[in-house]
Scaffold this active site. Structure first.
Site, PDB file in Angstrom:
ATOM      1  CE  LYS A 104       9.381  -8.573   4.843  1.00 36.10           C
ATOM      2  NZ  LYS A 104       9.933  -7.146   6.019  1.00 36.10           N
ATOM      3  CB  SER A 119       8.215 -12.636   6.218  1.00 39.61           C
ATOM      4  OG  SER A 119       7.015 -13.269   6.515  1.00 39.61           O
ATOM      5  CB  SER A 148       3.068   5.186  12.591  1.00 37.04           C
ATOM      6  OG  SER A 148       3.605   4.008  11.403  1.00 37.04           O
ATOM      7  NE  ARG A 149      -0.305   2.305  10.307  1.00 36.22           N
ATOM      8  CZ  ARG A 149       0.006   1.298   8.092  1.00 36.22           C
ATOM      9  NH1 ARG A 149      -0.533   0.194   8.594  1.00 36.22           N
ATOM     10  NH2 ARG A 149       1.011   1.333   7.799  1.00 36.22           N
ATOM     11  CB  ALA A 179      11.993 -11.937  -3.358  1.00 38.94           C
ATOM     12  CE1 TYR A 217       5.781  -8.963   3.146  1.00 39.44           C
ATOM     13  CE2 TYR A 217       6.052 -10.585   3.565  1.00 39.44           C
ATOM     14  CZ  TYR A 217       6.185  -9.471   4.126  1.00 39.44           C
ATOM     15  OH  TYR A 217       6.143  -9.424   5.426  1.00 39.44           O
TER      16      TYR A 217
HETATM   17  P1  NAP Z   1       1.532  -2.963   9.683  1.00 37.59           P
HETATM   18  O1  NAP Z   1       0.640  -3.153  10.390  1.00 37.59           O
HETATM   19  O2  NAP Z   1       1.673  -2.616   7.963  1.00 37.59           O
HETATM   20  O3  NAP Z   1       2.731  -1.425   9.746  1.00 37.59           O
HETATM   21  C1  NAP Z   1       4.156  -1.372   8.418  1.00 37.59           C
HETATM   22  C2  NAP Z   1       5.027  -0.413   9.336  1.00 37.59           C
HETATM   23  O4  NAP Z   1       5.846  -0.045   7.856  1.00 37.59           O
HETATM   24  C3  NAP Z   1       3.790   1.107   9.467  1.00 37.59           C
HETATM   25  O5  NAP Z   1       4.197   1.702  11.004  1.00 37.59           O
HETATM   26  C4  NAP Z   1       4.116   2.058   7.729  1.00 37.59           C
HETATM   27  O6  NAP Z   1       4.211   3.810   8.378  1.00 37.59           O
HETATM   28  C5  NAP Z   1       6.116   1.774   7.515  1.00 37.59           C
HETATM   29  N1  NAP Z   1       6.050   1.705   6.446  1.00 37.59           N
HETATM   30  C6  NAP Z   1       5.726   1.092   5.244  1.00 37.59           C
HETATM   31  N2  NAP Z   1       6.394   1.886   4.710  1.00 37.59           N
HETATM   32  C7  NAP Z   1       6.922   2.758   4.563  1.00 37.59           C
HETATM   33  C8  NAP Z   1       7.866   3.559   4.235  1.00 37.59           C
HETATM   34  N3  NAP Z   1       8.500   3.625   2.787  1.00 37.59           N
HETATM   35  N4  NAP Z   1       8.791   3.676   4.710  1.00 37.59           N
HETATM   36  C9  NAP Z   1       8.714   4.223   6.746  1.00 37.59           C
HETATM   37  N5  NAP Z   1       7.782   3.126   6.942  1.00 37.59           N
HETATM   38  C10 NAP Z   1       7.142   3.074   6.463  1.00 37.59           C
HETATM   39  O7  NAP Z   1       2.878  -3.690   9.450  1.00 37.59           O
HETATM   40  P2  NAP Z   1       3.146  -4.876  10.075  1.00 37.59           P
HETATM   41  O8  NAP Z   1       2.307  -6.179   9.729  1.00 37.59           O
HETATM   42  O9  NAP Z   1       3.280  -4.702  11.614  1.00 37.59           O
HETATM   43  O10 NAP Z   1       4.639  -5.185   9.607  1.00 37.59           O
HETATM   44  C11 NAP Z   1       5.878  -4.481  10.521  1.00 37.59           C
HETATM   45  C12 NAP Z   1       7.231  -5.795   9.785  1.00 37.59           C
HETATM   46  O11 NAP Z   1       6.922  -7.241   9.668  1.00 37.59           O
HETATM   47  C13 NAP Z   1       7.266  -5.483   7.752  1.00 37.59           C
HETATM   48  O12 NAP Z   1       8.916  -5.902   8.199  1.00 37.59           O
HETATM   49  C14 NAP Z   1       6.444  -7.029   7.715  1.00 37.59           C
HETATM   50  O13 NAP Z   1       6.734  -6.926   6.182  1.00 37.59           O
HETATM   51  C15 NAP Z   1       6.242  -7.823   8.895  1.00 37.59           C
HETATM   52  N6  NAP Z   1       5.445  -9.519   9.313  1.00 37.59           N
HETATM   53  C16 NAP Z   1       4.767  -9.206   8.956  1.00 37.59           C
HETATM   54  C17 NAP Z   1       4.026 -10.160   9.716  1.00 37.59           C
HETATM   55  C18 NAP Z   1       2.618 -10.421  10.002  1.00 37.59           C
HETATM   56  O14 NAP Z   1       1.769 -11.410   9.688  1.00 37.59           O
HETATM   57  N7  NAP Z   1       1.931  -9.343  10.185  1.00 37.59           N
HETATM   58  C19 NAP Z   1       4.408 -11.459   9.755  1.00 37.59           C
HETATM   59  C20 NAP Z   1       6.239 -11.334   8.945  1.00 37.59           C
HETATM   60  C21 NAP Z   1       6.733 -10.146   9.034  1.00 37.59           C
HETATM   61  P3  NAP Z   1       2.955   4.536   7.488  1.00 37.59           P
HETATM   62  O15 NAP Z   1       2.369   4.191   9.031  1.00 37.59           O
HETATM   63  O16 NAP Z   1       3.707   5.746   8.405  1.00 37.59           O
HETATM   64  O17 NAP Z   1       2.457   3.652   6.626  1.00 37.59           O
END
Ligand code: NAP
Length: 247
Positions: free
Chosen positions: A159, A142, A14-15, A157, A155
């Site tokens: 990842k 991550s 979604s995002r 742990a 977080y």
């Molecule tokens: P985000 O903008 O917070 O989006 C999180 C997404 O996960 C949303 O689509 C959310 O759905 C979904 N979600 C959360 N809990 C869920 C559940 N229980 N079941 C199904 N969907 C769920 O996060 P992001 O920054 O894009 O991160 C995406 C991935 O990359 C994550 O695994 C994060 O740990 C990893 N990551 C991100 C970064 C960073 O700097 N941003 C760095 C390293 C790793 P809803 O919209 O419906 O809530």
């Protein structure tokens, strides 16, 4: 390279990074199953943008922390598209806090969503992929899972767990043309990092040789590399997309 004829499931589509992954896979021709937990309007927007790129796209609500929901999600995607070629375990949360003060329930919720969610979806998808004798599984880890970060024990742990899951599953599934890889982003501009205090974001920037946050699209391109049929000989790997942060 093309993903035409492939069907992909992206959790948390979604995002943020998940939406960018949906759009990159769609741009390359894959049909896309967009999973979300609660943000239906944002997920509908991802579906709309995928369809604009000329591919089939569908919305699937499911909480990945539930094994039954993950089984049902994969079954519904298989029913809708007739196959499942690509799984992207992207759904994730961060509930930060110092080791000595963080609550156990936040640790459990983080592990349930980030690590067990990826495990449940991988297991359900692998059943379909084993029968197909084809599959590409990519999970979002991550840099924090590789290096650790104060205030992020849960977080980190979760990842780091993704890395073990990826490597073990890669070895188990390699014989059936199923690859399992991970992408480890650094600091990417999304809702997740926007929620961090400004001081934390400024401190993170000083650790990035490139001197800027990454974009969701830059992460999506790495995911799409692993998703290719032609990437068949690459498995159990971790690709950092971090502007040099983990070097
Ligand atoms: P985000 O903008 O917070 O989006 C999180 C997404 O996960 C949303 O689509 C959310 O759905 C979904 N979600 C959360 N809990 C869920 C559940 N229980 N079941 C199904 N969907 C769920 O996060 P992001 O920054 O894009 O991160 C995406 C991935 O990359 C994550 O695994 C994060 O740990 C990893 N990551 C991100 C970064 C960073 O700097 N941003 C760095 C390293 C790793 P809803 O919209 O419906 O809530």
């Amino acid at each position: 390279m093309s993903l035409e004829g492939m069907a992909a499931l992206v959790t948390g589509g979604s995002r943020g990074i998940g939406r960018a992954v949906c759009l990159e896979l769609a741009r390359q021709g894959a049909a896309v199953a967009v999973n979300y937990a609660g943000s239906i309007q944002a997920a509908e927007e991802t579906v709309r943008q995928c369809r604009q790129l000329g591919v089939e796209a569908e919305l699937f609500q499911a909480d990945v922390a539930s094994p039954a929901a993950c089984d049902a999600l994969v079954a519904a995607v298989k029913e809708r598209f007739g196959r499942l070629d690509i799984l992207v375990n992207n759904a994730g949360i961060s509930r930060d806090g110092l080791l000595m003060t963080a609550k156990e329930e936040d640790f459990s919720k983080t592990l349930d969503t980030n690590l067990k969610g990826a495990y449940f979806c991988t297991k359900a998808a692998a059943k379909v992929m084993l029968r197909q004798k084809y599959g590409r599984i990519v999970s979002l880890s991550s840099v924090v899972g590789l290096r650790g970060n104060p205030g992020q024990t849960a977080y980190a742990a979760s990842k780091a767990g993704i890395l073990g899951l990826t490597k073990a599953a890669a070895k188990e599934l390699a014989g059936r043309d199923i690859t399992v890889n991970a992408v480890a982003p650094g600091y990417i501009a999304t809702d997740m990092t926007a929620a961090l205090p400004e001081k934390a974001r400024e401190a993170m920037l000083t650790t990035i040789p490139k001197g800027r946050p990454g974009t969701p699209e830059e992460v999506a391109r790495a995911v799409a590399f692993f998703a290719q049929r032609e990437s068949a000989y690459v498995t159990g790997q971790v690709l950092c997309v971090d502007g040099g942060m983990a070097v």
